[in-house]
Design an enzyme around this catalytic site. Structure first.
Site, PDB file in Angstrom:
ATOM      1  NE  ARG A  21      24.900  -9.768  37.374  1.00 23.43           N
ATOM      2  CZ  ARG A  21      24.984  -8.577  36.381  1.00 23.43           C
ATOM      3  NH1 ARG A  21      23.661  -8.340  35.956  1.00 23.43           N
ATOM      4  NH2 ARG A  21      26.016  -8.297  35.801  1.00 23.43           N
ATOM      5  CG  ASN A  74      11.157  -0.353  46.557  1.00 23.32           C
ATOM      6  OD1 ASN A  74      10.477   0.459  45.967  1.00 23.32           O
ATOM      7  ND2 ASN A  74      11.337  -1.703  46.308  1.00 23.32           N
ATOM      8  CG  HIS A 128      18.089  -1.368  48.661  1.00 23.89           C
ATOM      9  ND1 HIS A 128      17.536  -1.617  50.016  1.00 23.89           N
ATOM     10  CD2 HIS A 128      17.035  -1.825  47.959  1.00 23.89           C
ATOM     11  CE1 HIS A 128      16.329  -2.123  50.031  1.00 23.89           C
ATOM     12  NE2 HIS A 128      15.922  -2.440  48.625  1.00 23.89           N
ATOM     13  CG  MET A 129      19.227   3.474  43.013  1.00 21.50           C
ATOM     14  SD  MET A 129      20.298   4.843  42.490  1.00 21.50           S
ATOM     15  CE  MET A 129      19.852   6.213  43.489  1.00 21.50           C
ATOM     16  CG  HIS A 130      15.646  -1.953  43.562  1.00 21.24           C
ATOM     17  ND1 HIS A 130      15.790  -3.465  43.614  1.00 21.24           N
ATOM     18  CD2 HIS A 130      14.991  -1.521  44.522  1.00 21.24           C
ATOM     19  CE1 HIS A 130      14.967  -3.624  44.840  1.00 21.24           C
ATOM     20  NE2 HIS A 130      14.629  -2.567  45.417  1.00 21.24           N
TER      21      HIS A 130
END
Ligand code: AMP
Ligand code: ZN
Length: 113
Positions: free
Chosen positions: A28, A86, A99-101
């Site tokens: 999270r 991003n 990373h992937m949100h």
């Protein structure tokens, strides 16, 4: 090892772990921008999208699949969600570990930047 996401994977920094397998790890976001805001990362330290090799490209599909399963678990798969990666300073990337949100749980703005 001064990468904060590598430290999270190693358990040296605390996180709410939501999923992991041999290749991927999810937790999270510490500063959520929506009711659900998760971060999905490869266990391998790849700094950014531009560092991803052709061989590593299937990892992105795997991360999208993990994101879908986590969206289902969070109860936001049907209402909809956003996946964002991003890349680089002007892309808004602050942490230099790919990373992937996964963001959802409210109506998101149509604006992307
Ligand atoms: P980006 O701007 O795409 O590099 O996103 C980095 C994300 O990592 C931000 O949304 C931060 O809130 C999140 N973040 C940074 N440190 C931590 C941490 N220790 N635990 C969880 N999320 C973090
Ligand atoms: Zn790293």
């Amino acid at each position: 090892m001064d990468c904060i996401f590598c430290q999270i994977i190693a358990g040296k920094l605390p996180s709410e772990i939501l999923y992991q397998d041999e290749e991927v790890f999810a937790f999270r976001d510490i500063s959520p921008q929506a009711p659900t805001h998760l971060v999905i990362i490869p266990k391998k330290h790849i700094p950014s999208l531009i560092d991803l090799t052709g061989e590593e490209l299937p990892l992105i599909g795997h991360m999208v699949d993990v994101a879908y399963k986590l969206a289902q678990k969070e109860g936001i798969a049907e209402s909809g969600y956003r996946l964002a990666i991003n890349c680089g300073p002007w892309g808004g990337q602050l942490v230099p570990h790919l990373h992937m949100h996964l963001i959802g749980g409210r109506q998101l703005s149509g604006r992307l930047g």
